[in-house]
Design a protein around this motif. Structure first.
Motif, short mmCIF file in Angstrom:
data_model
loop_
_atom_site.label_atom_id
_atom_site.label_comp_id
_atom_site.label_asym_id
_atom_site.label_seq_id
_atom_site.Cartn_x
_atom_site.Cartn_y
_atom_site.Cartn_z
N PHE A 111 0.83 -1.20 0.00
CA PHE A 111 0.00 0.00 0.00
C PHE A 111 0.87 1.25 0.00
O PHE A 111 0.59 2.22 -0.71
CB PHE A 111 -0.92 0.00 1.22
N GLY A 112 1.91 1.23 0.80
CA GLY A 112 2.79 2.40 0.86
C GLY A 112 3.44 2.69 -0.47
O GLY A 112 3.58 3.85 -0.88
N ARG A 113 3.83 1.64 -1.17
CA ARG A 113 4.48 1.81 -2.48
C ARG A 113 3.53 2.44 -3.49
O ARG A 113 3.93 3.30 -4.28
CB ARG A 113 4.96 0.45 -2.98
N GLN A 114 2.25 2.05 -3.44
CA GLN A 114 1.30 2.52 -4.45
C GLN A 114 0.56 3.79 -4.05
O GLN A 114 0.23 4.60 -4.93
CB GLN A 114 0.26 1.43 -4.73
N HIS A 115 0.30 3.97 -2.74
CA HIS A 115 -0.65 5.01 -2.36
C HIS A 115 -0.18 5.97 -1.27
O HIS A 115 -0.95 6.82 -0.83
CB HIS A 115 -1.97 4.37 -1.93
N VAL A 116 1.06 5.82 -0.83
CA VAL A 116 1.65 6.80 0.08
C VAL A 116 2.86 7.45 -0.57
O VAL A 116 2.93 8.68 -0.68
CB VAL A 116 2.02 6.19 1.44
N ALA A 117 3.80 6.64 -1.01
CA ALA A 117 5.01 7.17 -1.64
C ALA A 117 4.72 8.09 -2.82
O ALA A 117 5.33 9.17 -2.93
CB ALA A 117 5.93 6.02 -2.06
N ALA A 167 0.92 5.97 11.48
CA ALA A 167 1.04 4.68 10.79
C ALA A 167 -0.23 4.45 9.97
O ALA A 167 -1.34 4.69 10.46
CB ALA A 167 1.24 3.55 11.79
N ILE A 168 -0.06 4.00 8.74
CA ILE A 168 -1.19 3.62 7.92
C ILE A 168 -1.42 2.13 8.12
O ILE A 168 -0.50 1.33 7.97
CB ILE A 168 -0.93 3.91 6.42
N ARG A 169 -2.64 1.77 8.49
CA ARG A 169 -2.95 0.36 8.74
C ARG A 169 -4.26 -0.02 8.05
O ARG A 169 -5.21 0.77 8.02
CB ARG A 169 -3.04 0.07 10.24
N ILE A 170 -4.27 -1.22 7.50
CA ILE A 170 -5.46 -1.74 6.83
C ILE A 170 -5.94 -2.92 7.66
O ILE A 170 -5.65 -4.08 7.35
CB ILE A 170 -5.14 -2.14 5.38
N ALA A 171 -6.65 -2.61 8.73
CA ALA A 171 -7.07 -3.64 9.67
C ALA A 171 -7.88 -2.96 10.76
O ALA A 171 -7.93 -1.73 10.85
CB ALA A 171 -5.87 -4.35 10.28
N SER A 172 -8.51 -3.77 11.59
CA SER A 172 -9.17 -3.23 12.78
C SER A 172 -8.10 -2.78 13.76
O SER A 172 -7.01 -3.37 13.83
CB SER A 172 -10.04 -4.30 13.43
N LEU A 173 -8.40 -1.76 14.54
CA LEU A 173 -7.43 -1.23 15.50
C LEU A 173 -7.41 -2.14 16.72
O LEU A 173 -8.34 -2.14 17.53
CB LEU A 173 -7.79 0.20 15.89
N ALA A 174 -6.35 -2.93 16.86
CA ALA A 174 -6.29 -3.91 17.95
C ALA A 174 -5.87 -3.27 19.27
O ALA A 174 -6.34 -3.65 20.33
CB ALA A 174 -5.31 -5.02 17.57
N ASP A 175 -4.96 -2.28 19.23
CA ASP A 175 -4.44 -1.66 20.45
C ASP A 175 -5.33 -0.49 20.82
O ASP A 175 -5.31 0.55 20.17
CB ASP A 175 -3.00 -1.19 20.20
#
Length: 305
Positions: free
Chosen positions: A102-108, A142-150
């Motif tokens: 994701f970082g390579r395609q949509h952040v960088a 931090a960019i995360r693709i998931a439910s926030l566990a913490d």
């Protein structure tokens, strides 16, 4: 606070030439101004002003003290102005963490445009598929693709994460297009497999989420490899729209079973706290949200600037 008020009152009285003028400027009684000066002189143990009903005169000690007070107040004003200016303009260094693909395609690709808008900022992008320790590693966002566990962390949703089953037109021409979930059993499905365990594909059927174990002649623990195999016509792949949207738009991949698509894990920006969030973080999160909200964003490749 009382000592500071006494000092600022002393400077104001000298500047305006009388207790009554200083009192009018502050909107209080002259007697209050007099009490502050008395308290200041009592605390210092010296006489700063010779006061009569007609005029004020600085003592030698008062003259020396006035110069120090004026310098201190001027420096304080400069410090406050500097803080206000910094809070109105994003400055400093931004540490960003993002999943590798994701970082390579949509952040960088977006980062140069963001820094062009905020020229007092620098940034480091750390791309990794492991879950980073935001606090311990000094990560601002931090960019995360998931439910926030913490639960100690704070997240802001950046975009939906639609997941789709895709295949190359060449594969569908040879093997046909699946119309139902049961049809997957006769197709070559390219699935994520790690340490001999397959994650399965999640769909929505009859109002419920169902996870299917699919079969195929190739599996991999790297989603980019599955993506490339699908482009090469080797089978079906279950991928995120952020990864395959531009190929779908270009006709290199086609979606199937779209009516069974299940909600995906949304794309979030995650940081340690919401209060006193640095402007550089708020600016970056807002920038990504605006970019991802463009109607055609996920079906095109971001242009680098």
């Amino acid at each position: 606070m009382g000592q500071f008020r006494q000092i600022s009152t002393f400077v104001e009285v000298v500047a305006r030439g009388s207790l009554s003028a200083a009192a009018r400027a502050e909107g209080i009684a002259p007697a209050m101004i007099g009490r502050r000066l008395d308290a200041l002189e009592a605390r210092l143990g010296v006489k700063l002003l010779q006061r009569t009903t007609r005029k004020l005169a600085l003592t030698d000690e008062g003259t020396a003290f006035l110069e120090d007070c004026q310098r201190i107040l001027a420096e304080l004003e400069e410090a406050e102005s500097a803080v206000a200016e910094r809070s109105a303009r994003a400055t400093g260094h931004l540490m960003i963490s993002a999943p590798a693909g994701f970082g390579r395609q949509h952040v960088a690709p977006l980062l140069p445009s963001f820094l062009a808008e905020h020229q007092d900022l620098t940034a480091t992008l750390n791309m990794t598929d492991r879950v980073t320790d935001i606090v311990g590693e000094g990560i601002d966002v931090a960019i995360r693709i998931a439910s926030l566990a913490d639960s100690s962390l704070v997240s802001v949703k950046l975009a939906d994460n639609e997941r789709v089953v895709v295949a190359a037109p060449s594969y569908l021409k040879r093997h046909g297009t699946p119309e139902t979930l049961a049809d997957l059993a006769r197709h070559n499905c390219l699935a994520i497999s790690s340490e001999g365990s397959q994650r399965g594909w999640t769909f929505r059927e009859n109002g419920k989420n169902v996870v299917l174990k699919v079969g195929g002649n190739m599996g991999c623990n790297d989603g980019q490899v599955l993506h490339e195999w699908a482009l090469a016509g080797k089978g079906l792949a279950w991928r995120s729209m952020w990864e395959v949207g531009s190929e779908i738009e270009a006709g290199k991949l086609r979606t199937v079973l779209a009516e069974f698509a299940a909600p995906g894990n949304d794309i979030h920006a995650v940081f340690a706290q919401r209060r006193h969030l640095p402007l550089r973080v708020r600016a970056f999160v807002d920038f990504l949200r605006r970019a991802y909200a463009q109607p055609d964003y996920w079906r095109r490749k971001p242009a680098q600037h």
